[in-house]
Motif scaffolding. Structure first.
Motif, PDB file in Angstrom:
ATOM      1  N   LYS A   1       0.824  -1.214   0.000  1.00 17.57           N
ATOM      2  CA  LYS A   1       0.000   0.000   0.000  1.00 17.57           C
ATOM      3  C   LYS A   1       0.856   1.261   0.000  1.00 17.57           C
ATOM      4  O   LYS A   1       0.487   2.277  -0.582  1.00 17.57           O
ATOM      5  CB  LYS A   1      -0.990   0.006   1.168  1.00 17.57           C
ATOM      6  CG  LYS A   1      -0.376   0.042   2.543  1.00 17.57           C
ATOM      7  CD  LYS A   1      -1.456  -0.045   3.610  1.00 17.57           C
ATOM      8  CE  LYS A   1      -0.858  -0.102   4.997  1.00 17.57           C
ATOM      9  NZ  LYS A   1      -1.914  -0.232   5.998  1.00 17.57           N
ATOM     10  N   TYR A   2       2.031   1.207   0.623  1.00 16.70           N
ATOM     11  CA  TYR A   2       2.930   2.354   0.633  1.00 16.70           C
ATOM     12  C   TYR A   2       3.723   2.434  -0.665  1.00 16.70           C
ATOM     13  O   TYR A   2       3.948   3.504  -1.205  1.00 16.70           O
ATOM     14  CB  TYR A   2       3.875   2.292   1.822  1.00 16.70           C
ATOM     15  CG  TYR A   2       3.166   2.268   3.159  1.00 16.70           C
ATOM     16  CD1 TYR A   2       2.012   3.009   3.375  1.00 16.70           C
ATOM     17  CD2 TYR A   2       3.636   1.493   4.205  1.00 16.70           C
ATOM     18  CE1 TYR A   2       1.349   2.981   4.593  1.00 16.70           C
ATOM     19  CE2 TYR A   2       2.991   1.467   5.424  1.00 16.70           C
ATOM     20  CZ  TYR A   2       1.848   2.216   5.616  1.00 16.70           C
ATOM     21  OH  TYR A   2       1.205   2.190   6.820  1.00 16.70           O
ATOM     22  N   ARG A   3       4.138   1.289  -1.162  1.00 18.11           N
ATOM     23  CA  ARG A   3       4.903   1.222  -2.411  1.00 18.11           C
ATOM     24  C   ARG A   3       4.081   1.798  -3.566  1.00 18.11           C
ATOM     25  O   ARG A   3       4.574   2.596  -4.364  1.00 18.11           O
ATOM     26  CB  ARG A   3       5.290  -0.232  -2.688  1.00 18.11           C
ATOM     27  CG  ARG A   3       5.991  -0.453  -3.993  1.00 18.11           C
ATOM     28  CD  ARG A   3       6.404  -1.901  -4.179  1.00 18.11           C
ATOM     29  NE  ARG A   3       5.278  -2.804  -4.199  1.00 18.11           N
ATOM     30  CZ  ARG A   3       5.167  -3.891  -3.447  1.00 18.11           C
ATOM     31  NH1 ARG A   3       6.116  -4.243  -2.620  1.00 18.11           N
ATOM     32  NH2 ARG A   3       4.104  -4.653  -3.538  1.00 18.11           N
ATOM     33  N   VAL A   4       2.831   1.409  -3.649  1.00 17.27           N
ATOM     34  CA  VAL A   4       1.960   1.880  -4.722  1.00 17.27           C
ATOM     35  C   VAL A   4       1.763   3.394  -4.621  1.00 17.27           C
ATOM     36  O   VAL A   4       1.837   4.109  -5.627  1.00 17.27           O
ATOM     37  CB  VAL A   4       0.602   1.137  -4.696  1.00 17.27           C
ATOM     38  CG1 VAL A   4      -0.406   1.793  -5.618  1.00 17.27           C
ATOM     39  CG2 VAL A   4       0.802  -0.326  -5.063  1.00 17.27           C
ATOM     40  N   ALA A   5       1.552   3.891  -3.413  1.00 13.17           N
ATOM     41  CA  ALA A   5       1.355   5.331  -3.222  1.00 13.17           C
ATOM     42  C   ALA A   5       2.582   6.126  -3.667  1.00 13.17           C
ATOM     43  O   ALA A   5       2.463   7.104  -4.413  1.00 13.17           O
ATOM     44  CB  ALA A   5       1.030   5.633  -1.762  1.00 13.17           C
ATOM     45  N   ILE A   6       3.753   5.701  -3.236  1.00 15.41           N
ATOM     46  CA  ILE A   6       4.989   6.390  -3.617  1.00 15.41           C
ATOM     47  C   ILE A   6       5.197   6.307  -5.128  1.00 15.41           C
ATOM     48  O   ILE A   6       5.537   7.299  -5.774  1.00 15.41           O
ATOM     49  CB  ILE A   6       6.209   5.792  -2.874  1.00 15.41           C
ATOM     50  CG1 ILE A   6       6.151   6.129  -1.382  1.00 15.41           C
ATOM     51  CG2 ILE A   6       7.526   6.265  -3.490  1.00 15.41           C
ATOM     52  CD1 ILE A   6       6.406   7.578  -1.043  1.00 15.41           C
ATOM     53  N   TYR A   7       5.005   5.144  -5.685  1.00 18.63           N
ATOM     54  CA  TYR A   7       5.220   4.953  -7.117  1.00 18.63           C
ATOM     55  C   TYR A   7       4.297   5.857  -7.939  1.00 18.63           C
ATOM     56  O   TYR A   7       4.741   6.555  -8.852  1.00 18.63           O
ATOM     57  CB  TYR A   7       5.017   3.483  -7.498  1.00 18.63           C
ATOM     58  CG  TYR A   7       5.232   3.265  -8.965  1.00 18.63           C
ATOM     59  CD1 TYR A   7       6.514   3.176  -9.491  1.00 18.63           C
ATOM     60  CD2 TYR A   7       4.154   3.195  -9.832  1.00 18.63           C
ATOM     61  CE1 TYR A   7       6.712   3.021 -10.850  1.00 18.63           C
ATOM     62  CE2 TYR A   7       4.344   3.041 -11.190  1.00 18.63           C
ATOM     63  CZ  TYR A   7       5.622   2.951 -11.687  1.00 18.63           C
ATOM     64  OH  TYR A   7       5.812   2.810 -13.029  1.00 18.63           O
ATOM     65  N   LEU A   8       3.013   5.842  -7.623  1.00 18.21           N
ATOM     66  CA  LEU A   8       2.063   6.643  -8.394  1.00 18.21           C
ATOM     67  C   LEU A   8       2.331   8.141  -8.243  1.00 18.21           C
ATOM     68  O   LEU A   8       2.238   8.896  -9.220  1.00 18.21           O
ATOM     69  CB  LEU A   8       0.625   6.325  -7.968  1.00 18.21           C
ATOM     70  CG  LEU A   8       0.091   4.957  -8.354  1.00 18.21           C
ATOM     71  CD1 LEU A   8      -1.290   4.736  -7.751  1.00 18.21           C
ATOM     72  CD2 LEU A   8       0.056   4.791  -9.865  1.00 18.21           C
ATOM     73  N   TYR A   9       2.693   8.565  -7.055  1.00 19.81           N
ATOM     74  CA  TYR A   9       2.891   9.992  -6.792  1.00 19.81           C
ATOM     75  C   TYR A   9       4.195  10.505  -7.400  1.00 19.81           C
ATOM     76  O   TYR A   9       4.202  11.491  -8.135  1.00 19.81           O
ATOM     77  CB  TYR A   9       2.861  10.244  -5.282  1.00 19.81           C
ATOM     78  CG  TYR A   9       2.846  11.701  -4.915  1.00 19.81           C
ATOM     79  CD1 TYR A   9       1.670  12.443  -4.994  1.00 19.81           C
ATOM     80  CD2 TYR A   9       3.999  12.348  -4.484  1.00 19.81           C
ATOM     81  CE1 TYR A   9       1.646  13.787  -4.651  1.00 19.81           C
ATOM     82  CE2 TYR A   9       3.991  13.684  -4.138  1.00 19.81           C
ATOM     83  CZ  TYR A   9       2.808  14.402  -4.225  1.00 19.81           C
ATOM     84  OH  TYR A   9       2.789  15.741  -3.887  1.00 19.81           O
ATOM     85  N   TYR A  10       5.305   9.835  -7.104  1.00 17.68           N
ATOM     86  CA  TYR A  10       6.606  10.349  -7.522  1.00 17.68           C
ATOM     87  C   TYR A  10       7.066   9.874  -8.901  1.00 17.68           C
ATOM     88  O   TYR A  10       7.725  10.623  -9.620  1.00 17.68           O
ATOM     89  CB  TYR A  10       7.676   9.998  -6.491  1.00 17.68           C
ATOM     90  CG  TYR A  10       7.528  10.791  -5.224  1.00 17.68           C
ATOM     91  CD1 TYR A  10       7.874  12.137  -5.175  1.00 17.68           C
ATOM     92  CD2 TYR A  10       7.004  10.216  -4.078  1.00 17.68           C
ATOM     93  CE1 TYR A  10       7.714  12.880  -4.024  1.00 17.68           C
ATOM     94  CE2 TYR A  10       6.849  10.944  -2.913  1.00 17.68           C
ATOM     95  CZ  TYR A  10       7.205  12.277  -2.895  1.00 17.68           C
ATOM     96  OH  TYR A  10       7.046  13.011  -1.749  1.00 17.68           O
TER      97      TYR A  10
END
Length: 90
Positions: free
Chosen positions: A34-43
């Motif tokens: 859930k954190y990996r996906v958030a970082i990937y999509l945002y940055y």
């Protein structure tokens, strides 16, 4: 019809300019999903938190929380890795 691609497969195909970039991406990929996906999509993909909330079917506040927690985990991980590598400025 929507085609999805596994992030790990995509990451393996990337060519990054420096070892620092590779290390950072490796740290991102070590995060819980859930954190990996958030970082990937945002940055990496450039989505806003509102767009991410829509894509992930989550409230926008939850997306912001995932980003904040992911940043904190990355900071801890990268700081510890730097300490153990003997590259600290202490």
């Amino acid at each position: 019809w929507r085609r999805t691609e596994d992030i790990e497969d995509y990451v393996n195909s990337l060519v990054l300019p420096t070892q620092e970039h590779s290390d950072l991406l490796e740290a991102v990929m070590a995060l819980p999903k859930k954190y990996r996906v958030a970082i990937y999509l945002y940055y990496y993909e450039g989505y806003s938190t509102a767009e991410m909330a829509e894509l992930l079917s989550l409230p926008e506040a939850t997306v912001r929380t995932h980003l904040a927690r992911a940043r904190a985990k990355l900071k801890t991980f990268l700081t510890e890795a730097e300490y153990y590598d003997g590259q600290t400025a202490y």
